[in-house]
Scaffold this motif. Sequence first.
Motif, PDB file in Angstrom:
ATOM      1  N   GLU A  23       0.796  -1.229   0.000  1.00 43.06           N
ATOM      2  CA  GLU A  23       0.000   0.000   0.000  1.00 43.06           C
ATOM      3  C   GLU A  23       0.827   1.277   0.000  1.00 43.06           C
ATOM      4  OE1 GLU A  23      -3.169  -0.103   2.950  1.00 43.06           O
ATOM      5  OE2 GLU A  23      -2.842  -2.264   3.130  1.00 43.06           O
ATOM      6  N   GLY A  24       2.114   1.177   0.272  1.00 42.84           N
ATOM      7  CA  GLY A  24       2.966   2.357   0.312  1.00 42.84           C
ATOM      8  C   GLY A  24       3.100   2.913   1.716  1.00 42.84           C
ATOM      9  N   VAL A  25       4.071   3.784   1.884  1.00 40.46           N
ATOM     10  CA  VAL A  25       4.365   4.369   3.204  1.00 40.46           C
ATOM     11  C   VAL A  25       3.191   5.202   3.710  1.00 40.46           C
ATOM     12  CG1 VAL A  25       5.934   5.914   4.446  1.00 40.46           C
ATOM     13  CG2 VAL A  25       6.834   4.356   2.733  1.00 40.46           C
ATOM     14  N   LYS A  26       2.460   5.861   2.800  1.00 43.98           N
ATOM     15  CA  LYS A  26       1.334   6.707   3.220  1.00 43.98           C
ATOM     16  C   LYS A  26       0.260   5.917   3.966  1.00 43.98           C
ATOM     17  CE  LYS A  26      -0.302   9.910   0.571  1.00 43.98           C
ATOM     18  NZ  LYS A  26      -0.896  10.620  -0.579  1.00 43.98           N
ATOM     19  N   ALA A  27       0.195   4.610   3.735  1.00 46.65           N
ATOM     20  CA  ALA A  27      -0.808   3.781   4.405  1.00 46.65           C
ATOM     21  C   ALA A  27      -0.609   3.768   5.917  1.00 46.65           C
ATOM     22  CB  ALA A  27      -0.769   2.361   3.863  1.00 46.65           C
ATOM     23  N   LEU A  28       0.614   4.024   6.357  1.00 47.35           N
ATOM     24  CA  LEU A  28       0.900   4.023   7.794  1.00 47.35           C
ATOM     25  C   LEU A  28       0.275   5.218   8.513  1.00 47.35           C
ATOM     26  CD1 LEU A  28       4.643   2.942   7.668  1.00 47.35           C
ATOM     27  CD2 LEU A  28       2.636   1.498   8.084  1.00 47.35           C
ATOM     28  N   ALA A  29      -0.114   6.245   7.756  1.00 44.69           N
ATOM     29  CA  ALA A  29      -0.688   7.451   8.362  1.00 44.69           C
ATOM     30  C   ALA A  29      -2.189   7.567   8.118  1.00 44.69           C
ATOM     31  CB  ALA A  29       0.016   8.688   7.809  1.00 44.69           C
ATOM     32  N   ILE A  30      -2.822   6.520   7.604  1.00 45.52           N
ATOM     33  CA  ILE A  30      -4.268   6.571   7.383  1.00 45.52           C
ATOM     34  C   ILE A  30      -4.968   6.723   8.733  1.00 45.52           C
ATOM     35  CG2 ILE A  30      -6.291   5.248   6.638  1.00 45.52           C
ATOM     36  CD1 ILE A  30      -4.486   3.985   4.487  1.00 45.52           C
ATOM     37  N   GLY A  31      -5.816   7.706   8.836  1.00 42.81           N
ATOM     38  CA  GLY A  31      -6.547   7.952  10.076  1.00 42.81           C
ATOM     39  C   GLY A  31      -5.790   8.812  11.076  1.00 42.81           C
ATOM     40  N   LEU A  32      -4.639   9.338  10.674  1.00 44.31           N
ATOM     41  CA  LEU A  32      -3.854  10.154  11.606  1.00 44.31           C
ATOM     42  C   LEU A  32      -4.593  11.428  12.010  1.00 44.31           C
ATOM     43  CD1 LEU A  32      -1.241  10.688  13.161  1.00 44.31           C
ATOM     44  CD2 LEU A  32      -0.319  11.747  11.091  1.00 44.31           C
ATOM     45  N   SER A  33      -5.183  12.098  11.053  1.00 46.55           N
ATOM     46  CA  SER A  33      -5.869  13.362  11.345  1.00 46.55           C
ATOM     47  C   SER A  33      -7.015  13.184  12.348  1.00 46.55           C
ATOM     48  CB  SER A  33      -6.364  13.993  10.042  1.00 46.55           C
ATOM     49  OG  SER A  33      -7.106  15.143  10.303  1.00 46.55           O
ATOM     50  N   THR A  35      -7.396  10.830  14.427  1.00 44.93           N
ATOM     51  CA  THR A  35      -6.802  10.364  15.682  1.00 44.93           C
ATOM     52  C   THR A  35      -6.276  11.541  16.485  1.00 44.93           C
ATOM     53  OG1 THR A  35      -6.202   8.237  14.700  1.00 44.93           O
ATOM     54  CG2 THR A  35      -5.020   8.886  16.698  1.00 44.93           C
ATOM     55  N   LEU A  36      -5.624  12.480  15.813  1.00 43.60           N
ATOM     56  CA  LEU A  36      -5.126  13.670  16.506  1.00 43.60           C
ATOM     57  C   LEU A  36      -6.273  14.498  17.067  1.00 43.60           C
ATOM     58  CD1 LEU A  36      -2.223  14.718  14.105  1.00 43.60           C
ATOM     59  CD2 LEU A  36      -2.030  13.714  16.392  1.00 43.60           C
ATOM     60  N   TYR A  37      -7.330  14.704  16.260  1.00 46.61           N
ATOM     61  CA  TYR A  37      -8.505  15.434  16.757  1.00 46.61           C
ATOM     62  C   TYR A  37      -9.098  14.723  17.968  1.00 46.61           C
ATOM     63  CZ  TYR A  37      -8.812  18.497  12.656  1.00 46.61           C
ATOM     64  OH  TYR A  37      -8.571  19.435  11.691  1.00 46.61           O
ATOM     65  N   VAL A  80     -16.222  10.036  30.914  1.00 44.72           N
ATOM     66  CA  VAL A  80     -17.436   9.856  30.105  1.00 44.72           C
ATOM     67  C   VAL A  80     -17.810  11.172  29.428  1.00 44.72           C
ATOM     68  CG1 VAL A  80     -19.916   9.348  30.211  1.00 44.72           C
ATOM     69  CG2 VAL A  80     -18.289   7.889  31.431  1.00 44.72           C
ATOM     70  N   PHE A  81     -17.721  12.273  30.155  1.00 46.44           N
ATOM     71  CA  PHE A  81     -18.028  13.588  29.593  1.00 46.44           C
ATOM     72  C   PHE A  81     -17.127  13.897  28.398  1.00 46.44           C
ATOM     73  CE2 PHE A  81     -17.353  18.284  29.728  1.00 46.44           C
ATOM     74  CZ  PHE A  81     -18.634  18.667  29.359  1.00 46.44           C
ATOM     75  N   ALA A  82     -15.829  13.665  28.533  1.00 43.07           N
ATOM     76  CA  ALA A  82     -14.894  13.949  27.446  1.00 43.07           C
ATOM     77  C   ALA A  82     -15.165  13.051  26.238  1.00 43.07           C
ATOM     78  CB  ALA A  82     -13.452  13.775  27.931  1.00 43.07           C
ATOM     79  N   THR A  83     -15.595  11.822  26.491  1.00 39.51           N
ATOM     80  CA  THR A  83     -15.892  10.889  25.404  1.00 39.51           C
ATOM     81  C   THR A  83     -17.082  11.365  24.569  1.00 39.51           C
ATOM     82  OG1 THR A  83     -14.990   9.092  26.730  1.00 39.51           O
ATOM     83  CG2 THR A  83     -16.361   8.459  24.876  1.00 39.51           C
ATOM     84  N   CYS A  84     -17.992  12.109  25.175  1.00 41.69           N
ATOM     85  CA  CYS A  84     -19.129  12.665  24.421  1.00 41.69           C
ATOM     86  C   CYS A  84     -18.645  13.526  23.261  1.00 41.69           C
ATOM     87  CB  CYS A  84     -20.013  13.510  25.338  1.00 41.69           C
ATOM     88  SG  CYS A  84     -20.875  12.598  26.610  1.00 41.69           S
ATOM     89  N   PHE A  85     -17.531  14.185  23.435  1.00 42.02           N
ATOM     90  CA  PHE A  85     -17.033  15.120  22.434  1.00 42.02           C
ATOM     91  C   PHE A  85     -16.063  14.498  21.432  1.00 42.02           C
ATOM     92  CE2 PHE A  85     -18.422  17.570  26.035  1.00 42.02           C
ATOM     93  CZ  PHE A  85     -19.159  18.590  25.444  1.00 42.02           C
ATOM     94  N   ASN A  86     -15.373  13.437  21.823  1.00 43.05           N
ATOM     95  CA  ASN A  86     -14.398  12.872  20.890  1.00 43.05           C
ATOM     96  C   ASN A  86     -14.915  11.660  20.131  1.00 43.05           C
ATOM     97  OD1 ASN A  86     -14.069  10.635  22.666  1.00 43.05           O
ATOM     98  ND2 ASN A  86     -11.883  10.603  22.312  1.00 43.05           N
ATOM     99  N   THR A 107     -12.197  10.960   2.729  1.00 37.58           N
ATOM    100  CA  THR A 107     -10.910  11.537   2.335  1.00 37.58           C
ATOM    101  C   THR A 107     -10.312  12.455   3.410  1.00 37.58           C
ATOM    102  OG1 THR A 107     -12.113  13.273   1.163  1.00 37.58           O
ATOM    103  CG2 THR A 107     -11.367  11.377  -0.134  1.00 37.58           C
ATOM    104  N   THR A 108     -11.146  13.243   4.057  1.00 34.39           N
ATOM    105  CA  THR A 108     -10.682  14.123   5.129  1.00 34.39           C
ATOM    106  C   THR A 108     -11.597  13.945   6.334  1.00 34.39           C
ATOM    107  OG1 THR A 108     -12.064  16.031   4.549  1.00 34.39           O
ATOM    108  CG2 THR A 108      -9.901  15.854   3.443  1.00 34.39           C
ATOM    109  N   THR A 109     -11.166  14.427   7.459  1.00 34.80           N
ATOM    110  CA  THR A 109     -11.955  14.293   8.691  1.00 34.80           C
ATOM    111  C   THR A 109     -13.301  15.003   8.560  1.00 34.80           C
ATOM    112  OG1 THR A 109      -9.925  14.141   9.984  1.00 34.80           O
ATOM    113  CG2 THR A 109     -11.936  14.686  11.182  1.00 34.80           C
ATOM    114  N   LEU A 110     -13.276  16.242   8.110  1.00 38.98           N
ATOM    115  CA  LEU A 110     -14.525  17.002   7.974  1.00 38.98           C
ATOM    116  C   LEU A 110     -15.456  16.366   6.947  1.00 38.98           C
ATOM    117  CD1 LEU A 110     -16.252  19.412   8.752  1.00 38.98           C
ATOM    118  CD2 LEU A 110     -15.038  20.759   7.025  1.00 38.98           C
TER     119      LEU A 110
END
Length: 154
Positions: A23-33, A35-37, A80-86, A107-110
């Motif tokens: 899949e290439g090196v980029k496959a290692l960063a799928i879902g990174l965005s 995950t950071l949010y 639990v409260f924080a999980t409501c938002f993430n 394709t993107t998070t949004l």
Amino acid sequence: MAKEHLGRYKNTLDCLQKVVQSEGVKALAIGLSPTLYRNCIWNSIFYGSMHEVEAHCLSELNNPVLSNLRSFCVGLSVGVFATCFNAPFDVVKSRMQSQLPGQCLYTTTLQALLKINREEGPRALWRGFVPKAIRLGVGQSIGLICFQNLIDSA
């Protein structure tokens, strides 16, 4: 790991090599965005509100004998409260990471948040909320108790 992947890889290095080759090196960063949010939102809310809840809402449990109970209640409620938002970002992360190579549903998070909301409704963004909230709430409670007992014993 999903059952369909059992026995597919010998070890971590074998998995890494096969994923990069196919899949290439980029496959290692799928879902990174997302995950950071997800992590930034959860940590900001949890650590940003933990001391307020501890100071104001559970002052009746200020007795040293009840300190572990107090820490458990604080960790559970704020977790639990924080999980409501993430939670929506966790759903997006999972969807992005489960796409097959070459698939571009998300394709993107949004874009993923809007697509899931539009096609499946807002409840889909909180899929798996209860076990996630229990896991994070209880896990943080245990961590908070261990940390505070460690600080108290030092």
